[in-house]
Write an enzyme that holds these catalytic residues in place. Structure first.
Site, PDB file in Angstrom:
ATOM      1  CB  SER A  80      -0.948  -0.039   1.218  1.00 26.11           C
ATOM      2  OG  SER A  80      -1.867   1.038   1.176  1.00 26.11           O
ATOM      3  CB  THR A  81       1.176   4.134   2.318  1.00 25.22           C
ATOM      4  OG1 THR A  81      -0.233   4.138   2.536  1.00 25.22           O
ATOM      5  CG2 THR A  81       1.685   5.564   2.256  1.00 25.22           C
ATOM      6  CG  MET A  96      -2.393   3.412   5.290  1.00 28.38           C
ATOM      7  SD  MET A  96      -3.012   5.109   5.453  1.00 28.38           S
ATOM      8  CE  MET A  96      -4.162   5.191   4.069  1.00 28.38           C
ATOM      9  CG  HIS A 151      -4.166  -1.063  -0.695  1.00 25.17           C
ATOM     10  ND1 HIS A 151      -3.929  -0.921   0.661  1.00 25.17           N
ATOM     11  CD2 HIS A 151      -4.587  -2.348  -0.870  1.00 25.17           C
ATOM     12  CE1 HIS A 151      -4.207  -2.068   1.272  1.00 25.17           C
ATOM     13  NE2 HIS A 151      -4.597  -2.942   0.361  1.00 25.17           N
ATOM     14  CG  ASP A 176      -5.329  -5.740   2.611  1.00 29.40           C
ATOM     15  OD1 ASP A 176      -5.900  -6.806   2.919  1.00 29.40           O
ATOM     16  OD2 ASP A 176      -5.129  -5.377   1.440  1.00 29.40           O
TER      17      ASP A 176
END
Length: 356
Positions: A171-172, A292, A198, A295
């Site tokens: 993700s991030t 973050m 994501h 998940d």
């Protein structure tokens, strides 16, 4: 910085957008210490105020967002969240900004901007706070090298277990790390790779193209019913969950669903990893990279329970140590590695024990 009250600089050439973004952030507990109308002003504001985070528009006159990112990362490295158009062209420029050091991006809505942007206020504030906590001090790895492993790896395909599958969650701060990981995996390993990053739908196709160009694998954005074999990779499309629906003959069959988001995201890595744990008929490796939230943790737990191998990115090389930390806390992680060492970890997990 207080974790709940980061200090921000808002950069946009539109006075309306600067005002609206500032109001949204202030309402969400982020202190806006200054605004800037172009990249040159942005650099000055960062040097003057030393903020915790910058929201950066891409398209601006004179000094644009790309140049501003480059200058800021050279003069005073600061976590930057890009504000990007929800288009394929916007995606291309955004990936350039990430390569130059930006941590993540947030897509600007089209249409009635004020109405649609307000509806995304909570998401924006959450992302700004996450990016504000990112480590941009230089501990993270350099940008992708492109096919970096192909020149140094001479292993034959027989050195690796057949039919091995790797599912990567990120993700991030993840796109550049994912690119390095996939680029570091030799085609000789004959892996089947699935990436869940994501990212909105206008971006995942371009992301797949970048992975394809950077690696020895044939990478494409997943379509419903897509199948992959060794040497191929799929990227879960934005807005849909990717489910591993079947396995046989050395190939995986996938399907896409619009089931409700998990952890507030779709695609969710947990969905893909759980289905892989239930379905994959060969060696299985789960990888949780920077991001973050939580998940991927439940997903790699399922992979571990099914006898698979689990790798988590370490804190020092993660932009945001949320997803890997949660996986580690569950006690299902076999290896905690830097982003640059993840490819070797995957290969070690899929090599045959020739001396056994």
């Amino acid at each position: 910085m207080s974790a709940s009250t980061p200090r921000a600089v808002v950069v946009d050439d539109s006075h309306f957008m600067r005002t609206m973004l500032s109001d949204m952030l202030e309402n969400g507990g982020v202190t806006v210490v200054d605004t800037a109308a172009d990249g040159a002003e942005a650099v000055e504001a960062v040097l003057d105020h030393e903020p915790d985070v910058v929201t950066m528009d891409l398209q601006m006159p004179e000094v644009d967002g790309l140049e501003a990112v480059e200058r800021i990362m050279a003069e005073r490295p600061t976590p930057i969240l890009m504000l990007s158009a929800h288009t394929a062209d916007g995606a291309d420029v955004t990936f350039e900004a990430l390569e130059k050091g930006a941590v993540d991006f947030f897509t600007k809505p089209g249409g009635e901007v004020s109405t649609r942007m307000s509806s995304k206020e909570e998401q924006l504030v959450r992302k700004v706070k996450a990016v504000a906590g990112a480590d941009v001090s230089g501990g993270r790895s350099s940008r992708p090298g492109g096919r970096s492993r192909s020149t140094s790896t001479t292993a034959a395909a027989t050195d690796y277990e057949e039919g091995a599958t790797v599912v990567i969650a990120s993700s991030t701060g993840g796109p550049t790390v994912v690119e390095r990981v996939v680029a570091g995996l030799p085609r000789a390993a004959d892996l089947r790779i699935i990436v869940v990053q994501h990212m909105p739908d206008a971006f995942t196709g371009r992301f797949a193209d970048r992975l394809d160009a950077a690696s020895e694998y044939d990478v494409r954005e997943a379509e419903d019913g897509a199948r992959i074999g060794g040497g191929e990779a799929l990227v879960a499309p934005g807005g849909k969950h990717l489910v591993v629906a079947g396995a046989g003959g050395g190939r995986l069959r996938t399907k896409l669903t619009e089931d409700p988001p998990e952890h507030g995201v779709r695609p969710a890595a947990d969905v893909t990893m759980r289905s892989a744990a239930e379905t994959v008929d060969g060696p299985l490796v789960g990888v949780v990279l920077t991001g973050m939230g939580a998940d991927g943790a439940e997903g790699v737990q399922a992979i571990a329970d099914a006898g698979g191998h689990v790798i988590a990115q370490d804190e020092a090389s993660s932009a945001v140590f949320g997803m890997p930390k949660r996986a580690i806390e569950l006690g299902c992680v076999d290896d905690v590695l830097s982003g640059d060492d993840v490819p070797d970890g995957v290969l070690d997990a899929t090599k045959l024990e020739v001396n056994a």
